[in-house]
Design a protein around this motif. Structure first.
Motif, mmCIF file in Angstrom:
data_model
loop_
_atom_site.group_PDB
_atom_site.id
_atom_site.type_symbol
_atom_site.label_atom_id
_atom_site.label_comp_id
_atom_site.label_asym_id
_atom_site.label_seq_id
_atom_site.Cartn_x
_atom_site.Cartn_y
_atom_site.Cartn_z
ATOM 1 N N MET A 45 22.890 20.945 -47.723
ATOM 2 C CA MET A 45 23.796 19.807 -47.513
ATOM 3 C C MET A 45 23.019 18.499 -47.424
ATOM 4 N N LEU A 46 21.916 18.535 -46.681
ATOM 5 C CA LEU A 46 21.127 17.317 -46.496
ATOM 6 C C LEU A 46 20.422 16.903 -47.783
ATOM 7 N N LEU A 47 19.781 17.856 -48.446
ATOM 8 C CA LEU A 47 19.061 17.548 -49.683
ATOM 9 C C LEU A 47 20.011 17.040 -50.753
ATOM 10 N N TRP A 48 21.172 17.655 -50.869
ATOM 11 C CA TRP A 48 22.167 17.208 -51.847
ATOM 12 C C TRP A 48 22.595 15.769 -51.555
ATOM 13 N N SER A 49 22.566 15.392 -50.274
ATOM 14 C CA SER A 49 22.925 14.025 -49.880
ATOM 15 C C SER A 49 21.765 13.043 -50.056
ATOM 16 N N GLY A 50 20.610 13.548 -50.499
ATOM 17 C CA GLY A 50 19.456 12.677 -50.704
ATOM 18 C C GLY A 50 18.583 12.526 -49.479
ATOM 19 N N ILE A 51 18.848 13.335 -48.448
ATOM 20 C CA ILE A 51 18.097 13.241 -47.197
ATOM 21 C C ILE A 51 17.038 14.339 -47.148
ATOM 22 N N GLY A 52 15.803 13.950 -46.819
ATOM 23 C CA GLY A 52 14.738 14.936 -46.659
ATOM 24 C C GLY A 52 13.544 14.654 -47.541
ATOM 25 N N ASP A 53 12.353 14.698 -46.947
ATOM 26 C CA ASP A 53 11.117 14.401 -47.675
ATOM 27 C C ASP A 53 10.103 15.532 -47.606
ATOM 28 N N THR A 54 10.259 16.414 -46.641
ATOM 29 C CA THR A 54 9.431 17.604 -46.542
ATOM 30 C C THR A 54 10.258 18.639 -45.806
ATOM 31 N N ILE A 55 10.102 19.928 -46.160
ATOM 32 C CA ILE A 55 10.964 20.953 -45.575
ATOM 33 C C ILE A 55 10.151 22.138 -45.081
ATOM 34 N N ARG A 56 10.687 22.782 -44.050
ATOM 35 C CA ARG A 56 10.173 24.063 -43.600
ATOM 36 C C ARG A 56 11.373 24.971 -43.319
ATOM 37 N N VAL A 57 11.413 26.116 -43.969
ATOM 38 C CA VAL A 57 12.462 27.100 -43.742
ATOM 39 C C VAL A 57 11.968 28.038 -42.641
ATOM 40 N N SER A 58 12.590 27.997 -41.481
ATOM 41 C CA SER A 58 12.116 28.760 -40.327
ATOM 42 C C SER A 58 12.714 30.165 -40.337
ATOM 43 N N LEU A 59 11.917 31.154 -40.700
ATOM 44 C CA LEU A 59 12.386 32.530 -40.798
ATOM 45 C C LEU A 59 11.573 33.451 -39.893
ATOM 46 N N SER A 60 12.232 34.432 -39.322
ATOM 47 C CA SER A 60 11.511 35.500 -38.616
ATOM 48 C C SER A 60 11.086 36.516 -39.665
ATOM 49 N N ALA A 61 10.100 36.128 -40.439
ATOM 50 C CA ALA A 61 9.649 36.921 -41.582
ATOM 51 C C ALA A 61 8.251 36.459 -41.959
ATOM 52 N N SER A 95 12.879 27.812 -53.877
ATOM 53 C CA SER A 95 14.149 28.218 -54.494
ATOM 54 C C SER A 95 15.237 27.192 -54.208
ATOM 55 N N MET A 96 15.267 26.672 -52.979
ATOM 56 C CA MET A 96 16.236 25.628 -52.639
ATOM 57 C C MET A 96 16.047 24.402 -53.530
ATOM 58 N N LEU A 97 14.808 23.946 -53.604
ATOM 59 C CA LEU A 97 14.529 22.728 -54.368
ATOM 60 C C LEU A 97 14.809 22.924 -55.853
ATOM 61 N N LYS A 98 14.471 24.111 -56.377
ATOM 62 C CA LYS A 98 14.756 24.403 -57.780
ATOM 63 C C LYS A 98 16.255 24.421 -58.041
ATOM 64 N N SER A 99 17.004 24.998 -57.120
ATOM 65 C CA SER A 99 18.449 25.095 -57.298
ATOM 66 C C SER A 99 19.101 23.723 -57.378
ATOM 67 N N LEU A 100 18.525 22.747 -56.684
ATOM 68 C CA LEU A 100 19.069 21.388 -56.672
ATOM 69 C C LEU A 100 18.394 20.474 -57.691
ATOM 70 N N GLY A 101 17.451 21.030 -58.447
ATOM 71 C CA GLY A 101 16.755 20.217 -59.445
ATOM 72 C C GLY A 101 15.840 19.178 -58.844
ATOM 73 N N LEU A 102 15.411 19.391 -57.594
ATOM 74 C CA LEU A 102 14.572 18.411 -56.915
ATOM 75 C C LEU A 102 13.086 18.654 -57.121
ATOM 76 N N ARG A 103 12.724 19.893 -57.372
ATOM 77 C CA ARG A 103 11.326 20.206 -57.631
ATOM 78 C C ARG A 103 11.260 21.557 -58.330
ATOM 79 N N HIS A 104 10.342 21.673 -59.258
ATOM 80 C CA HIS A 104 10.266 22.896 -60.044
ATOM 81 C C HIS A 104 8.865 23.485 -59.956
ATOM 82 N N ARG A 105 8.814 24.746 -59.559
ATOM 83 C CA ARG A 105 7.554 25.483 -59.521
ATOM 84 C C ARG A 105 7.848 26.936 -59.849
#
Length: 377
Positions: A228-244, A255-265
């Motif tokens: 929601m935030l990235l789609w709104s243009g908000i966010g410059d660095t991300i950390r996905v907090s997982l118990s994994a 995967s998030m960034l690729k799905s939104l076309g914001l960064r491709h790797r």
């Protein structure tokens, strides 16, 4: 392929800072980071995790520094790491001073846990002296007492007020190399806080839904909030907090960034969920391909479709495509055009070979273009 207008995401304008040599904010790509789970003073174990995170594509890695042994180990860790290291500091401001002296590129502090303004000022002086940036880490679970008394409970307004108070402390000390997080485990609270904070300041924002949960639920929860935030243009660095495994945080982040076309790797795989029409075992094939292509960092697309219903259409939109055919003969598409067929027993090896060759071609062309630019300069 041109980007259609409805896909455009206009990122929020903000200042750019640096974490080591990695830019954050401004026109810089959105960076992906994670955090080690080893005891930091165990340099060998910590470096093993950092190496795995680097290989997965981490731009920045954070390590916890709860004691003197951990901050002492930073000197060796930062010397070996290829990515900037953020020192995670709680409760004892002296750990921040030690981390800055021992090579940390950024100090993550929750000012509400650090103590008096005087102690925060000391942290600022150490950061300035060592060229560190600072991340103000506001968390719904550790808001200052006076804000809880004022608002009665954690809320977006309390979180933003906390962030702005600590920004002012740093600005009064003539410090502006700052990024801010405003995390909560509640998706609605976190999104609301970040949205308000984005309007209240021009500092780069570190996004995260804290304590999101295990791999599946945490991925879903983080994808909703951060998406929601990235789609709104908000966010410059991300950390996905997982118990994994922390490497999974990097994979999910990209995967998030690729799905939104914001960064491709790496390879973006478009695949069908499979059904009775499938001409080969789609699910198992995609699982194997994901693993065998995980080493590819070059951005490219691959479609794996089990039948001809949607296969040709998806193949037209990807670099390499595979559509299931009859009698164990499946059609391969290159750059959207039918090219040749492949049999069942050679399917996976053949696709891996095609992807690796395509990645090599893309990298060679990129190197040649870069060489031309450098020669012209």
């Amino acid at each position: 392929m041109s980007v259609r207008p409805y896909r455009d995401i206009h990122r929020r304008d903000c200042r750019k800072i640096y974490v080591g040599d990695v830019p954050v904010g401004g026109d810089a790509p959105i960076t992906v980071q994670s955090m080690t789970t080893s005891l930091t003073h165990d340099v060998k174990a910590t470096m093993e995790q950092i190496r795995r995170l680097e290989e997965a594509g981490a731009d920045i890695v954070r390590v916890s520094c709860p004691d003197k042994e951990s901050t002492a180990a930073l000197k060796e860790i930062t010397a070996q790491a290829k990515v900037p290291i953020v020192a995670d500091i709680h409760f004892h401001y002296k750990r921040a001073l030690e981390a800055a002296d021992n090579g940390a590129a950024c100090l993550r502090i929750n000012p509400g846990n650090i103590g008096s303004h005087d102690r925060v000022q000391e942290v600022v002086r150490a950061a300035k002296a060592n060229g560190c940036s600072i991340r103000i880490g506001v968390n719904a679970g550790s808001l200052e007492r006076h804000l809880l008394e004022k608002y009665g409970e954690p809320c977006p307004e309390a979180m933003v007020e906390s962030a702005l108070e600590h920004i002012k402390v740093l600005e009064d000390a003539d410090f502006f190399e700052t990024k801010i997080s405003c995390k909560a485990s509640d998706v609605f609270l976190g999104v609301a806080a970040y949205t308000q904070l984005a309007d209240a300041c021009d500092y780069p924002l570190h996004l995260g839904i804290t304590e999101a949960g295990a791999l599946r639920d945490g991925t879903v929860k983080s994808s909703i909030g951060l998406g929601m935030l990235l789609w709104s243009g908000i966010g410059d660095t991300i950390r996905v907090s997982l118990s994994a495994d922390p490497v999974e945080e990097i994979k999910v982040g990209y995967s998030m960034l690729k799905s939104l076309g914001l960064r491709h790797r790496g390879v973006r795989i478009v695949s069908c969920p499979s059904c009775a029409r499938q001409a080969f075992p789609v699910i198992q094939t995609v699982e194997v391909l994901e693993e065998r292509l995980s080493h590819i960092a070059t951005p490219m697309s691959l479609s794996i479709i089990g039948c001809v219903v949607n296969g040709p259409g998806e193949a037209r939109e990807t670099d390499i495509g595979l559509t299931g055919g009859g009698n164990g003969n499946h059609m391969v598409y290159l750059s959207g055009v039918t090219d040749h067929k492949v049999k069942d027993d050679k399917l996976v090896d053949h696709i891996v070979d095609l992807v690796e060759k395509k990645a090599a071609e893309i990298e060679a062309a990129r190197a040649e273009a870069q060489g031309g630019v450098e020669a012209a300069e």
